[in-house]
Design a protein around this motif. Structure first.
Motif, PDB file in Angstrom:
ATOM      1  N   TYR A  71       0.585  -1.311  -0.268  1.00  0.00           N
ATOM      2  CA  TYR A  71      -0.014   0.526  -0.243  1.00  0.00           C
ATOM      3  C   TYR A  71       0.991   1.117   0.093  1.00  0.00           C
ATOM      4  O   TYR A  71       0.769   1.908  -0.847  1.00  0.00           O
ATOM      5  CB  TYR A  71      -0.822   0.183   1.673  1.00  0.00           C
ATOM      6  N   ALA A  72       1.771   1.053   0.924  1.00  0.00           N
ATOM      7  CA  ALA A  72       2.550   2.220   1.018  1.00  0.00           C
ATOM      8  C   ALA A  72       3.634   2.999  -0.345  1.00  0.00           C
ATOM      9  O   ALA A  72       4.125   3.895  -1.226  1.00  0.00           O
ATOM     10  CB  ALA A  72       3.813   2.596   2.015  1.00  0.00           C
ATOM     11  N   VAL A  73       3.749   1.574  -1.222  1.00  0.00           N
ATOM     12  CA  VAL A  73       4.737   1.531  -1.913  1.00  0.00           C
ATOM     13  C   VAL A  73       3.505   1.922  -3.597  1.00  0.00           C
ATOM     14  O   VAL A  73       4.275   3.015  -4.377  1.00  0.00           O
ATOM     15  CB  VAL A  73       5.412   0.433  -2.566  1.00  0.00           C
ATOM     16  N   CYS A  74       2.768   1.522  -3.371  1.00  0.00           N
ATOM     17  CA  CYS A  74       1.269   2.467  -4.309  1.00  0.00           C
ATOM     18  C   CYS A  74       1.443   3.823  -4.500  1.00  0.00           C
ATOM     19  O   CYS A  74       1.161   4.635  -4.546  1.00  0.00           O
ATOM     20  CB  CYS A  74       0.146   0.981  -4.562  1.00  0.00           C
ATOM     21  N   CYS A  75       0.753   4.603  -2.845  1.00  0.00           N
ATOM     22  CA  CYS A  75       0.746   5.161  -2.416  1.00  0.00           C
ATOM     23  C   CYS A  75       1.773   6.444  -2.977  1.00  0.00           C
ATOM     24  O   CYS A  75       1.945   7.706  -3.494  1.00  0.00           O
ATOM     25  CB  CYS A  75       0.684   5.917  -1.351  1.00  0.00           C
ATOM     26  N   MET A  76       3.232   5.883  -2.959  1.00  0.00           N
ATOM     27  CA  MET A  76       4.663   6.294  -3.230  1.00  0.00           C
ATOM     28  C   MET A  76       4.457   6.825  -5.365  1.00  0.00           C
ATOM     29  O   MET A  76       4.708   7.861  -5.145  1.00  0.00           O
ATOM     30  CB  MET A  76       5.571   5.930  -2.854  1.00  0.00           C
ATOM     31  N   LEU A  77       3.854   5.608  -5.593  1.00  0.00           N
ATOM     32  CA  LEU A  77       3.605   6.158  -7.402  1.00  0.00           C
ATOM     33  C   LEU A  77       3.049   6.406  -7.510  1.00  0.00           C
ATOM     34  O   LEU A  77       2.659   7.736  -8.698  1.00  0.00           O
ATOM     35  CB  LEU A  77       3.419   4.342  -7.743  1.00  0.00           C
ATOM     36  N   ARG A  78       1.622   6.716  -7.092  1.00  0.00           N
ATOM     37  CA  ARG A  78       0.472   7.356  -6.772  1.00  0.00           C
ATOM     38  C   ARG A  78       0.956   8.508  -6.790  1.00  0.00           C
ATOM     39  O   ARG A  78       0.813   9.967  -8.127  1.00  0.00           O
ATOM     40  CB  ARG A  78      -0.865   7.354  -6.221  1.00  0.00           C
ATOM     41  N   LEU A  79       1.950   9.218  -5.775  1.00  0.00           N
ATOM     42  CA  LEU A  79       2.068  10.963  -6.321  1.00  0.00           C
ATOM     43  C   LEU A  79       3.032  10.644  -7.076  1.00  0.00           C
ATOM     44  O   LEU A  79       3.521  12.217  -7.457  1.00  0.00           O
ATOM     45  CB  LEU A  79       2.790  11.501  -4.207  1.00  0.00           C
ATOM     46  N   ALA A  80       4.161  10.187  -6.819  1.00  0.00           N
ATOM     47  CA  ALA A  80       5.481  10.170  -8.555  1.00  0.00           C
ATOM     48  C   ALA A  80       4.591  11.554  -9.903  1.00  0.00           C
ATOM     49  O   ALA A  80       4.499  11.704 -10.163  1.00  0.00           O
ATOM     50  CB  ALA A  80       5.978   9.877  -8.207  1.00  0.00           C
ATOM     51  N   ARG A  81       3.606   9.976 -10.137  1.00  0.00           N
ATOM     52  CA  ARG A  81       2.586   9.984 -11.298  1.00  0.00           C
ATOM     53  C   ARG A  81       1.693  11.463 -11.163  1.00  0.00           C
ATOM     54  O   ARG A  81       1.568  12.106 -12.409  1.00  0.00           O
ATOM     55  CB  ARG A  81       1.737   9.372 -11.356  1.00  0.00           C
ATOM     56  N   PHE A  82       1.438  11.629  -9.962  1.00  0.00           N
ATOM     57  CA  PHE A  82       1.107  12.914 -10.618  1.00  0.00           C
ATOM     58  C   PHE A  82       1.300  14.101 -10.154  1.00  0.00           C
ATOM     59  O   PHE A  82       1.598  15.873 -10.860  1.00  0.00           O
ATOM     60  CB  PHE A  82      -0.036  13.438  -8.610  1.00  0.00           C
ATOM     61  N   ASN A  83       2.967  14.223  -9.658  1.00  0.00           N
ATOM     62  CA  ASN A  83       3.841  15.297  -9.879  1.00  0.00           C
ATOM     63  C   ASN A  83       4.017  15.464 -11.153  1.00  0.00           C
ATOM     64  O   ASN A  83       4.360  16.591 -11.471  1.00  0.00           O
ATOM     65  CB  ASN A  83       4.952  14.740  -8.821  1.00  0.00           C
ATOM     66  N   VAL A  84       4.449  14.282 -11.486  1.00  0.00           N
ATOM     67  CA  VAL A  84       5.127  14.296 -13.299  1.00  0.00           C
ATOM     68  C   VAL A  84       3.831  14.950 -14.144  1.00  0.00           C
ATOM     69  O   VAL A  84       3.489  15.848 -14.434  1.00  0.00           O
ATOM     70  CB  VAL A  84       5.412  13.308 -13.494  1.00  0.00           C
ATOM     71  N   GLY A  85       1.899  14.807 -13.719  1.00  0.00           N
ATOM     72  CA  GLY A  85       1.803  14.834 -14.619  1.00  0.00           C
ATOM     73  C   GLY A  85       1.069  16.662 -14.338  1.00  0.00           C
ATOM     74  O   GLY A  85       1.154  17.285 -15.607  1.00  0.00           O
ATOM     75  N   ASN A  86       1.959  17.243 -13.158  1.00  0.00           N
ATOM     76  CA  ASN A  86       1.402  18.659 -13.147  1.00  0.00           C
ATOM     77  C   ASN A  86       3.296  19.481 -13.596  1.00  0.00           C
ATOM     78  O   ASN A  86       2.478  20.674 -14.039  1.00  0.00           O
ATOM     79  CB  ASN A  86       1.782  18.779 -11.048  1.00  0.00           C
ATOM     80  N   ARG A  87       3.402  18.655 -14.505  1.00  0.00           N
ATOM     81  CA  ARG A  87       4.850  19.548 -14.834  1.00  0.00           C
ATOM     82  C   ARG A  87       3.831  19.023 -16.399  1.00  0.00           C
ATOM     83  O   ARG A  87       5.968  19.965 -17.139  1.00  0.00           O
ATOM     84  CB  ARG A  87       6.067  19.043 -14.001  1.00  0.00           C
ATOM     85  N   LEU A  88       3.166  19.238 -17.083  1.00  0.00           N
ATOM     86  CA  LEU A  88       3.211  18.958 -18.039  1.00  0.00           C
ATOM     87  C   LEU A  88       3.377  20.526 -18.500  1.00  0.00           C
ATOM     88  O   LEU A  88       3.621  21.674 -18.454  1.00  0.00           O
ATOM     89  CB  LEU A  88       1.460  19.167 -18.662  1.00  0.00           C
ATOM     90  N   PRO A  89       3.506  20.641 -20.230  1.00  0.00           N
ATOM     91  CA  PRO A  89       4.409  22.298 -20.343  1.00  0.00           C
ATOM     92  C   PRO A  89       3.259  22.785 -21.086  1.00  0.00           C
ATOM     93  O   PRO A  89       2.303  22.526 -20.762  1.00  0.00           O
ATOM     94  CB  PRO A  89       4.879  21.743 -22.230  1.00  0.00           C
ATOM     95  N   GLU A  90       3.424  24.475 -20.802  1.00  0.00           N
ATOM     96  CA  GLU A  90       2.375  25.387 -21.136  1.00  0.00           C
ATOM     97  C   GLU A  90       1.732  24.519 -22.652  1.00  0.00           C
ATOM     98  O   GLU A  90       1.865  24.804 -23.461  1.00  0.00           O
ATOM     99  CB  GLU A  90       2.169  26.915 -20.644  1.00  0.00           C
ATOM    100  N   GLY A  91       0.297  25.292 -21.810  1.00  0.00           N
ATOM    101  CA  GLY A  91      -0.543  25.431 -23.443  1.00  0.00           C
ATOM    102  C   GLY A  91      -1.294  23.742 -23.033  1.00  0.00           C
ATOM    103  O   GLY A  91      -2.396  23.363 -23.924  1.00  0.00           O
ATOM    104  N   ALA A  92      -0.839  22.480 -22.399  1.00  0.00           N
ATOM    105  CA  ALA A  92      -0.571  21.610 -22.530  1.00  0.00           C
ATOM    106  C   ALA A  92      -2.113  21.515 -21.436  1.00  0.00           C
ATOM    107  O   ALA A  92      -2.843  21.778 -21.127  1.00  0.00           O
ATOM    108  CB  ALA A  92       0.064  20.211 -22.172  1.00  0.00           C
ATOM    109  N   GLU A  93      -3.276  20.789 -22.468  1.00  0.00           N
ATOM    110  CA  GLU A  93      -3.959  20.239 -21.383  1.00  0.00           C
ATOM    111  C   GLU A  93      -4.504  19.234 -20.319  1.00  0.00           C
ATOM    112  O   GLU A  93      -3.622  18.134 -20.410  1.00  0.00           O
ATOM    113  CB  GLU A  93      -5.131  20.214 -22.721  1.00  0.00           C
TER     114      GLU A  93
END
Length: 251
Positions: free
Chosen positions: A113-135
């Motif tokens: 469970y803890a590892v899954c949470c870590m992976l979820r947060l990592a994916r969320f952080n990467v998704g928040n770094r989309l280039p400007e203009g990306a939907e």
């Protein structure tokens, strides 16, 4: 002689700018104190502190945007606190509550469970770094970590709501934790209230409903938390079926 580098000029900043990071730190303290409460056998307080951490997590980013003090350090602090509050803390609370009878399987579930949470947060952080203009997607992909923590605690809600008459065995609690971890790292669409818009004339009903929900949480906390989990799981199922239908129609 080598010349020493010039000392960078000191700059002043309003003390108010520290408020968002302070809220993140308070959320971390709440999560760590929840672990202490679970070790002492006070599981009601532990759940309340996890709820407090979730509430603080929901306002720190909004306050940072209101004050225009968003920073990379603040984002990292928020993510690290989320890993502790919603990845480590609920897993340990459940372990101390109902999985120590089967220490091996229970501890494996805690780690997964803890590892899954870590992976979820990592994916969320990467998704928040989309280039400007990306939907950016309108909803969440996978269950967010605060919602995952509240879902993971469902066996505890169930037991306390019915005076331990429906207490799940340790192996079932372990499997449930692994299942919730899988929901967090899945690609399933999950509900998000960030983009929800309502008509102004309905605002009063939302306010009254919020008051009723808070009153229910204070009066019947375990039943209310259990019902909220059921409603959230139902919403996930509805979104998943809608997404599956849209994919079939495209094919």
């Amino acid at each position: 002689m080598t010349q020493e580098p010039a000392t960078p000029p000191r700059r002043r900043m309003p003390l108010l700018y520290l408020v968002p990071n302070l809220i993140s730190i308070l959320a971390l303290c709440a999560g760590l104190t929840a672990i202490r409460a679970a070790v002492e056998g006070n599981f009601g307080l532990a759940v309340a502190l996890i709820g407090l951490a979730a509430a603080l997590d929901g306002i720190d980013g909004r306050i940072a945007r209101m004050l225009k003090t968003e920073s990379a350090i603040g984002a990292e602090l928020d993510s690290l606190c989320d890993l502790v509050n919603f990845g480590v803390t609920p897993a340990l609370v459940l372990y101390y509550w109902g999985m120590r009878a089967d220490t091996s399987l229970g501890w494996i579930a805690v780690l997964i469970y803890a590892v899954c949470c870590m992976l979820r947060l990592a994916r969320f952080n990467v998704g928040n770094r989309l280039p400007e203009g990306a939907e950016k997607p309108k909803g969440f992909v996978g269950v967010p970590s605060p919602a995952g923590a509240m879902l993971a605690l469902l066996p505890l809600y169930l037991a306390y709501a019915f005076d331990n008459a429906l207490r799940m065995p340790p192996w079932a609690v372990s499997l449930w934790m692994v299942f919730v971890g899988g929901l967090m790292i899945s690609r399933m669409p999950t509900p998000s209230f960030k983009g929800v818009r309502i008509y102004a004339e309905y605002a009063r009903f939302i306010l009254v409903g919020s008051v009723a929900l808070i009153a229910a949480l204070l009066t019947y906390p375990w039943v209310t938390l259990l019902l909220l989990d059921v409603v959230y799981l139902t919403a996930i199922l509805v979104l998943w079926r809608k997404s599956a239908r849209s994919l079939r129609s495209v094919v």
